[in-house]
Design a protein around this motif. Structure first.
Motif, PDB file in Angstrom:
ATOM      1  N   THR A   1       0.734  -1.195  -0.172  1.00 46.25           N
ATOM      2  CA  THR A   1      -0.084   0.007   0.113  1.00 46.25           C
ATOM      3  C   THR A   1       0.937   1.326  -0.073  1.00 46.25           C
ATOM      4  O   THR A   1       2.090   1.296   0.362  1.00 46.25           O
ATOM      5  CB  THR A   1      -1.008  -0.119   1.121  1.00 46.25           C
ATOM      6  N   SER A   2       0.237   2.286  -0.305  1.00 44.19           N
ATOM      7  CA  SER A   2       0.830   3.655  -0.383  1.00 44.19           C
ATOM      8  C   SER A   2       0.993   4.150   1.251  1.00 44.19           C
ATOM      9  O   SER A   2       0.163   3.779   1.992  1.00 44.19           O
ATOM     10  CB  SER A   2       0.089   4.686  -1.025  1.00 44.19           C
ATOM     11  N   GLU A   3       2.070   4.882   1.486  1.00 46.85           N
ATOM     12  CA  GLU A   3       1.967   5.545   2.734  1.00 46.85           C
ATOM     13  C   GLU A   3       2.067   6.981   2.714  1.00 46.85           C
ATOM     14  O   GLU A   3       2.702   7.497   1.702  1.00 46.85           O
ATOM     15  CB  GLU A   3       3.356   4.798   3.432  1.00 46.85           C
ATOM     16  N   LYS A   4       1.854   7.647   3.812  1.00 46.11           N
ATOM     17  CA  LYS A   4       1.931   8.982   3.737  1.00 46.11           C
ATOM     18  C   LYS A   4       3.425   9.582   3.756  1.00 46.11           C
ATOM     19  O   LYS A   4       4.203   8.886   4.328  1.00 46.11           O
ATOM     20  CB  LYS A   4       1.112   9.802   5.164  1.00 46.11           C
ATOM     21  N   CYS A   5       3.485  10.452   3.021  1.00 51.75           N
ATOM     22  CA  CYS A   5       4.828  11.012   2.664  1.00 51.75           C
ATOM     23  C   CYS A   5       5.339  11.530   3.942  1.00 51.75           C
ATOM     24  O   CYS A   5       4.747  12.562   4.548  1.00 51.75           O
ATOM     25  CB  CYS A   5       4.944  12.030   1.499  1.00 51.75           C
TER      26      CYS A   5
ATOM     27  N   CYS B   1       7.767  12.892  -2.576  1.00 51.71           N
ATOM     28  CA  CYS B   1       6.602  12.248  -3.345  1.00 51.71           C
ATOM     29  C   CYS B   1       6.082  12.799  -4.769  1.00 51.71           C
ATOM     30  O   CYS B   1       4.974  12.279  -5.141  1.00 51.71           O
ATOM     31  CB  CYS B   1       5.418  11.959  -2.286  1.00 51.71           C
TER      32      CYS B   1
ATOM     33  N   GLY C   1       1.613  14.283   3.671  1.00 49.83           N
ATOM     34  CA  GLY C   1       0.384  13.961   2.699  1.00 49.83           C
ATOM     35  C   GLY C   1      -0.100  15.228   2.037  1.00 49.83           C
ATOM     36  O   GLY C   1      -1.061  15.165   1.137  1.00 49.83           O
TER      37      GLY C   1
ATOM     38  N   THR D   1       1.994  10.644  -1.154  1.00 51.87           N
ATOM     39  CA  THR D   1       2.075   9.397  -0.770  1.00 51.87           C
ATOM     40  C   THR D   1       3.284   8.996  -1.390  1.00 51.87           C
ATOM     41  O   THR D   1       3.458   9.166  -2.407  1.00 51.87           O
ATOM     42  CB  THR D   1       1.062   8.396  -1.008  1.00 51.87           C
TER      43      THR D   1
END
Length: 384
Positions: A165-169, A198, A174, A203
């Motif tokens: 999954t993508s994660e918050k930068c 990002c 974000g 993300t």
């Protein structure tokens, strides 16, 4: 002052477009030319304003009806239906249309405030198509096999491996942007820029798709059907929204721009929406009158009565038998203009020569001064 472009042309939609189609077309153009994506680009800013003005008119039923009826000459048309003009600035546009992107601030910070995560858009493609005059008269659908960026078949455009999954930068948390604070002679100033970690998405993908390396797109082919409206002309561009390169990581697809080229026709010469046909009339029919057949772009033939004594250079105009205006704009079809010439044989039999010699002696075959002057005037008009 630059001439305004037709609002439907600006948004790349036809005259019968629904409200949703108009909204989608405007959103696509606004994203492409948004000032945040094109800093310092005056041309992009003008296109952004132009699209906003077109949307202001076409999404409002009353304004749209007025525009469809009167064009730019209707009440309020001189300065733009929505009040657009030299005094209209970007903040005015943001406040009017920010909600089209699903929020008060809209895409990329409409109306001021903080920017949202970046939405990537695929690049546009360009194609050329050569059309016959018959295809132009009726409109045509062309199929093209286009090599372009398509959604990655392995990750379905996410850019991540299955289960990842993508994660918050961690850099922008974000938001997709970072804020710089600098000291200037005017005091402390803040500027915003795209997050370098990002790339503005908000993300990051830790386990990138091994097939597309995290881009969400791959090279592929697609058969695209493109509908060319009737009445187009050499040099025109038909825009096909959403059929260009796929946007990275489920972004917005680009467009296909189709450049029109026109083949020469053996029967007709095009003059805007009019068609010119050169009729070579035999001498007996020119002298005695009679019925002739005139071909049309529809493939049929029209029977036209020629009056006795028809002179070379005479012009007939068959109303509405020319080419249609593009997407219904203008005053209906053009005309079919018939230029009459009289055929004179190069070789004659002895009997034909003897018969014509008899005509030579008749004053009726010499023409009077008025007839000669009329022919001379037509000759002058041809070159003027």
């Amino acid at each position: 002052m630059a001439q305004k472009r037709d609002y439907y042309e600006v948004l790349g939609v036809d005259k019968n477009a629904t409200e949703d189609q108009i909204k989608k077309a405007y959103r696509t153009i606004a994203i492409k030319y948004h000032p945040d994506r094109n800093p310092g680009n005056k041309e992009a800013e003008e296109k952004f304003k132009e699209a906003a003005e077109a949307y202001d008119v076409l999404h409002d039923p009353k304004k749209r009806e007025q525009y469809d009826t009167f064009g730019f000459n209707g009440p309020g048309g001189a300065g733009g239906f929505g009040g657009f003009g030299a005094s209209m600035n970007m903040d005015d546009i943001f406040s009017m249309f920010g909600d089209i992107f699903g929020g008060r601030a809209g895409f990329g910070g409409f109306g001021g405030g903080s920017r949202g995560p970046e939405v990537h858009r695929g690049s546009d493609l360009r194609l050329k198509v050569r059309l016959s005059l018959e295809e132009i008269a009726h409109g045509v659908t062309k199929k093209f096999k286009v090599r372009k960026d398509i959604t990655c078949s392995h990750c379905q455009g996410t850019g991540a491996e299955a289960g990842s999954t993508s994660e918050k930068c961690p850099t922008c948390h974000g938001s997709g942007v970072i804020t710089h604070t600098t000291q200037s002679i005017f005091g402390m100033m803040q500027t915003q820029g795209v997050c370098p970690t990002c790339d503005g998405e908000g993300t990051i993908i830790k386990n990138k798709c091994h097939h597309c390396h995290g881009t969400g797109v791959e090279k592929g082919e697609e058969v695209v059907e493109i509908k060319i409206p009737a009445g187009v002309a050499e040099g025109m561009i038909v825009n096909v929204p959403g059929k260009g390169n796929a946007g990275p990581r489920k972004g917005i697809n680009g467009d296909i721009q189709v450049f029109i080229e026109e083949e020469e026709n053996d029967t007709f010469v095009r003059d805007d929406n009019n068609l010119i046909y050169n009729l070579l009339l035999d001498f007996p029919t020119a002298a005695l009158g009679g019925e002739v057949e005139i071909p049309t772009i529809e493939g049929t033939k029209l029977k036209v009565k020629m009056e006795p004594g028809t002179q070379p250079g005479k012009t007939l105009r068959l109303r509405g038998k020319g080419l249609p205006a593009v997407q219904g704009y203008g005053r209906g079809n053009g005309d079919l203009v018939v230029n009459v010439s009289v055929y004179v044989p190069k070789e004659l039999s002895r009997e034909e020569k003897a018969a014509i010699e008899q005509f030579r002696k008749s004053d009726n075959f010499k023409g009077d001064a008025a007839t000669k002057q009329s022919i001379f005037q037509k000759f002058k008009n041809y070159f003027n």
